[in-house]
Design a protein around this motif. Structure first.
Motif, PDB file in Angstrom:
ATOM      1  N   TRP A   1      43.838 -40.270  14.192  1.00  0.00           N
ATOM      2  CA  TRP A   1      44.212 -39.053  13.455  1.00  0.00           C
ATOM      3  C   TRP A   1      43.076 -38.042  13.482  1.00  0.00           C
ATOM      4  N   LEU A   2      41.836 -38.504  13.283  1.00  0.00           N
ATOM      5  CA  LEU A   2      40.689 -37.605  13.271  1.00  0.00           C
ATOM      6  C   LEU A   2      40.513 -36.913  14.613  1.00  0.00           C
ATOM      7  N   PHE A   3      40.609 -37.677  15.708  1.00  0.00           N
ATOM      8  CA  PHE A   3      40.405 -37.095  17.036  1.00  0.00           C
ATOM      9  C   PHE A   3      41.557 -36.163  17.414  1.00  0.00           C
ATOM     10  N   CYS A   4      42.773 -36.527  17.074  1.00  0.00           N
ATOM     11  CA  CYS A   4      43.917 -35.651  17.346  1.00  0.00           C
ATOM     12  C   CYS A   4      43.790 -34.341  16.563  1.00  0.00           C
ATOM     13  N   TRP A   5      43.338 -34.442  15.318  1.00  0.00           N
ATOM     14  CA  TRP A   5      43.127 -33.234  14.509  1.00  0.00           C
ATOM     15  C   TRP A   5      42.136 -32.310  15.197  1.00  0.00           C
ATOM     16  N   SER A   6      41.054 -32.845  15.720  1.00  0.00           N
ATOM     17  CA  SER A   6      40.033 -32.036  16.401  1.00  0.00           C
ATOM     18  C   SER A   6      40.595 -31.387  17.667  1.00  0.00           C
ATOM     19  N   LEU A   7      41.311 -32.163  18.468  1.00  0.00           N
ATOM     20  CA  LEU A   7      41.811 -31.649  19.747  1.00  0.00           C
ATOM     21  C   LEU A   7      42.962 -30.664  19.552  1.00  0.00           C
ATOM     22  N   GLU A   8      43.831 -30.904  18.597  1.00  0.00           N
ATOM     23  CA  GLU A   8      44.975 -30.025  18.369  1.00  0.00           C
ATOM     24  C   GLU A   8      44.567 -28.679  17.785  1.00  0.00           C
TER      25      GLU A   8
ATOM     26  N   SER B   1      30.950 -39.163  17.009  1.00  0.00           N
ATOM     27  CA  SER B   1      30.712 -38.079  17.956  1.00  0.00           C
ATOM     28  C   SER B   1      30.792 -38.596  19.387  1.00  0.00           C
ATOM     29  N   LYS B   2      30.184 -39.744  19.643  1.00  0.00           N
ATOM     30  CA  LYS B   2      30.205 -40.321  20.986  1.00  0.00           C
ATOM     31  C   LYS B   2      31.624 -40.673  21.408  1.00  0.00           C
ATOM     32  N   LEU B   3      32.402 -41.217  20.485  1.00  0.00           N
ATOM     33  CA  LEU B   3      33.789 -41.561  20.811  1.00  0.00           C
ATOM     34  C   LEU B   3      34.601 -40.323  21.168  1.00  0.00           C
ATOM     35  N   LEU B   4      34.451 -39.264  20.384  1.00  0.00           N
ATOM     36  CA  LEU B   4      35.192 -38.037  20.641  1.00  0.00           C
ATOM     37  C   LEU B   4      34.783 -37.453  21.991  1.00  0.00           C
ATOM     38  N   GLU B   5      33.493 -37.437  22.290  1.00  0.00           N
ATOM     39  CA  GLU B   5      33.031 -36.891  23.568  1.00  0.00           C
ATOM     40  C   GLU B   5      33.535 -37.733  24.734  1.00  0.00           C
TER      41      GLU B   5
ATOM     42  N   LEU C   1      36.262 -39.460  24.849  1.00  0.00           N
ATOM     43  CA  LEU C   1      37.687 -39.188  24.982  1.00  0.00           C
ATOM     44  C   LEU C   1      37.924 -37.880  25.741  1.00  0.00           C
ATOM     45  N   VAL C   2      37.203 -36.828  25.334  1.00  0.00           N
ATOM     46  CA  VAL C   2      37.355 -35.530  26.003  1.00  0.00           C
ATOM     47  C   VAL C   2      36.839 -35.597  27.431  1.00  0.00           C
ATOM     48  N   SER C   3      35.715 -36.280  27.637  1.00  0.00           N
ATOM     49  CA  SER C   3      35.153 -36.399  28.981  1.00  0.00           C
ATOM     50  C   SER C   3      36.128 -37.090  29.929  1.00  0.00           C
ATOM     51  N   LYS C   4      36.784 -38.150  29.457  1.00  0.00           N
ATOM     52  CA  LYS C   4      37.744 -38.866  30.299  1.00  0.00           C
ATOM     53  C   LYS C   4      38.904 -37.960  30.691  1.00  0.00           C
ATOM     54  N   GLN C   5      39.420 -37.187  29.737  1.00  0.00           N
ATOM     55  CA  GLN C   5      40.525 -36.277  30.032  1.00  0.00           C
ATOM     56  C   GLN C   5      40.089 -35.150  30.966  1.00  0.00           C
ATOM     57  N   LEU C   6      38.878 -34.603  30.733  1.00  0.00           N
ATOM     58  CA  LEU C   6      38.387 -33.499  31.552  1.00  0.00           C
ATOM     59  C   LEU C   6      38.166 -33.936  32.991  1.00  0.00           C
ATOM     60  N   VAL C   7      37.508 -35.079  33.186  1.00  0.00           N
ATOM     61  CA  VAL C   7      37.229 -35.553  34.546  1.00  0.00           C
ATOM     62  C   VAL C   7      38.530 -35.879  35.284  1.00  0.00           C
ATOM     63  N   THR C   8      39.490 -36.466  34.578  1.00  0.00           N
ATOM     64  CA  THR C   8      40.789 -36.747  35.200  1.00  0.00           C
ATOM     65  C   THR C   8      41.466 -35.455  35.649  1.00  0.00           C
TER      66      THR C   8
ATOM     67  N   GLY D   1      43.596 -21.575  26.008  1.00  0.00           N
ATOM     68  CA  GLY D   1      44.252 -21.940  24.754  1.00  0.00           C
ATOM     69  C   GLY D   1      43.371 -22.780  23.860  1.00  0.00           C
ATOM     70  N   VAL D   2      43.968 -23.822  23.281  1.00  0.00           N
ATOM     71  CA  VAL D   2      43.254 -24.661  22.333  1.00  0.00           C
ATOM     72  C   VAL D   2      42.132 -25.447  23.025  1.00  0.00           C
ATOM     73  N   VAL D   3      42.261 -25.679  24.345  1.00  0.00           N
ATOM     74  CA  VAL D   3      41.230 -26.420  25.074  1.00  0.00           C
ATOM     75  C   VAL D   3      39.927 -25.619  25.117  1.00  0.00           C
ATOM     76  N   ILE D   4      40.026 -24.341  25.491  1.00  0.00           N
ATOM     77  CA  ILE D   4      38.810 -23.520  25.543  1.00  0.00           C
ATOM     78  C   ILE D   4      38.265 -23.287  24.141  1.00  0.00           C
ATOM     79  N   ASN D   5      39.145 -23.259  23.151  1.00  0.00           N
ATOM     80  CA  ASN D   5      38.685 -23.145  21.766  1.00  0.00           C
ATOM     81  C   ASN D   5      37.858 -24.370  21.371  1.00  0.00           C
ATOM     82  N   TRP D   6      38.298 -25.548  21.835  1.00  0.00           N
ATOM     83  CA  TRP D   6      37.564 -26.768  21.509  1.00  0.00           C
ATOM     84  C   TRP D   6      36.168 -26.738  22.128  1.00  0.00           C
TER      85      TRP D   6
END
Length: 332
Positions: A35-42, A94-98, A100-107, A181-186
């Motif tokens: 929930w915390l990570f989805c809140w940050s990304l959304e 913080s490491k977990l969130l990064e 998660l984002v790093s995995k999605q970005l590299v993919t 969009g929300v990605v560049i905002n993040w």
């Protein structure tokens, strides 16, 4: 849950609970973390507490003098002495969130063929060894055809990670990599509102100051963003009909020619470096020309055709050298 289990079994004072307890109860805590990570990304928001870090200087060896406090610079700030190793501590959330984002970005970058193909740092199956082997293989193939090769090591892009212009990086993420969009905002939230890590000892701590430039070092996302920031430099090399290969901020530039055209290749290399200087200036990077090295290569029977005249590097003349250190490997 798999990402939590792969985290190292260590924590810092910023963590709300020991890593051992987190891993033991990951099934129970996973919905709350999700929930915390989805809140940050959304919402495109990185909580400010996930941007804070501190440095805990640790003696490099137990027999070193703890009173040796001759200072040096780390991440814009004065740290402790040569006897100490600066260990950056960041919360596991913080490491977990990064990660998660790093995995999605590299993919995303891989699926759309957007990763720099001649950059070997911070990528799976890419290392200093693969970088050196690729350059060596290209040069040997050229020598087998009777050509000469010139290898230029553009070392020491001074404080490169700390000099990145955040506005330029965000603009490139939108224009060159299609993030919006929300990605560049993040990513805007991730890069903004940061301060230098506080240096802590057993009795004192330093006062953090605002960080206006640069990408975070020692974390997960910072190095990847730096590679994307530097990708345009690789294209600049190609526009001069030269070949690049980079490892983080260490850039190798090389080219080939028939022996009679050696002077023309040398001039082409100088013209490229002339174009690099304004590119560096616009992007707030600084090339240390004094540490640039040039190596000419040939087969054994063409050694007499190797140029001995200096190569112009900006306002500096660089004489060819017989051995150079390339990513820790000496090349002759």
């Amino acid at each position: 849950m798999d990402m939590v289990r792969t985290l190292p079994d260590k924590q810092c004072s910023s963590d709300p609970l020991p890593m051992r307890l987190l891993k033991t109860n990951v099934e129970l805590l996973a919905p709350f973390l999700s929930w915390l990570f989805c809140w940050s990304l959304e919402r495109g928001i990185v909580p400010s507490r996930m941007k804070s870090a501190y440095i805990m200087p640790i003696l490099k060896k137990t027999d070193m003098d703890p009173a040796n406090t001759k200072s040096y610079r780390v991440l814009h700030i004065q740290c402790l002495s040569k006897s100490y190793r600066p260990i950056t501590n960041l919360s596991m959330l913080s490491k977990l969130l990064e990660r998660l984002v790093s995995k999605q970005l590299v993919t995303y970058l891989k699926d759309n063929t957007l990763l720099p193909d001649r950059q070997s740092a911070y990528r799976a199956h890419h290392s200093t060894e693969t970088s050196v082997l690729r350059v060596l293989a290209d040069i040997l193939l050229a020598l087998d055809t009777g050509n000469l090769a010139v290898l230029t090591l553009l070392l020491d892009l001074s404080a490169a990670f700390d000099s990145v212009n955040k506005d330029t990086l965000l603009r490139w993420l939108q224009i060159s990599y299609g993030l919006g969009g929300v990605v560049i905002n993040w990513f805007t939230s991730y890069l903004s509102g940061r301060s230098t890590p506080s240096v802590r000892s057993s009795v004192n701590s330093s006062i953090p100051s605002a960080v206006l430039y640069g990408v975070p070092q020692g974390l997960v996302l910072g190095p990847i963003l730096f590679l994307l920031y530097m990708a345009d430099l690789l294209q600049l090399v190609r526009r001069h009909n030269l070949h690049p290969h980079a490892y983080a901020d260490d850039m190798q530039i090389y080219g080939f020619c028939d022996p009679p055209d050696a002077n023309a290749l040398s001039e082409r290399l100088s013209l490229f470096i002339d174009d690099v200087s304004p590119w560096m200036m616009v992007n707030r990077l600084q090339l240390n020309s004094a540490k640039t090295e040039v190596l000419w290569c040939s087969s054994a029977r063409r050694q007499y055709q190797i140029p001995t005249s200096p190569v112009r590097v900006g306002d500096t003349s660089v004489l060819p050298v017989p051995p150079v250190s390339d990513l820790g490997i000496y090349t002759t």
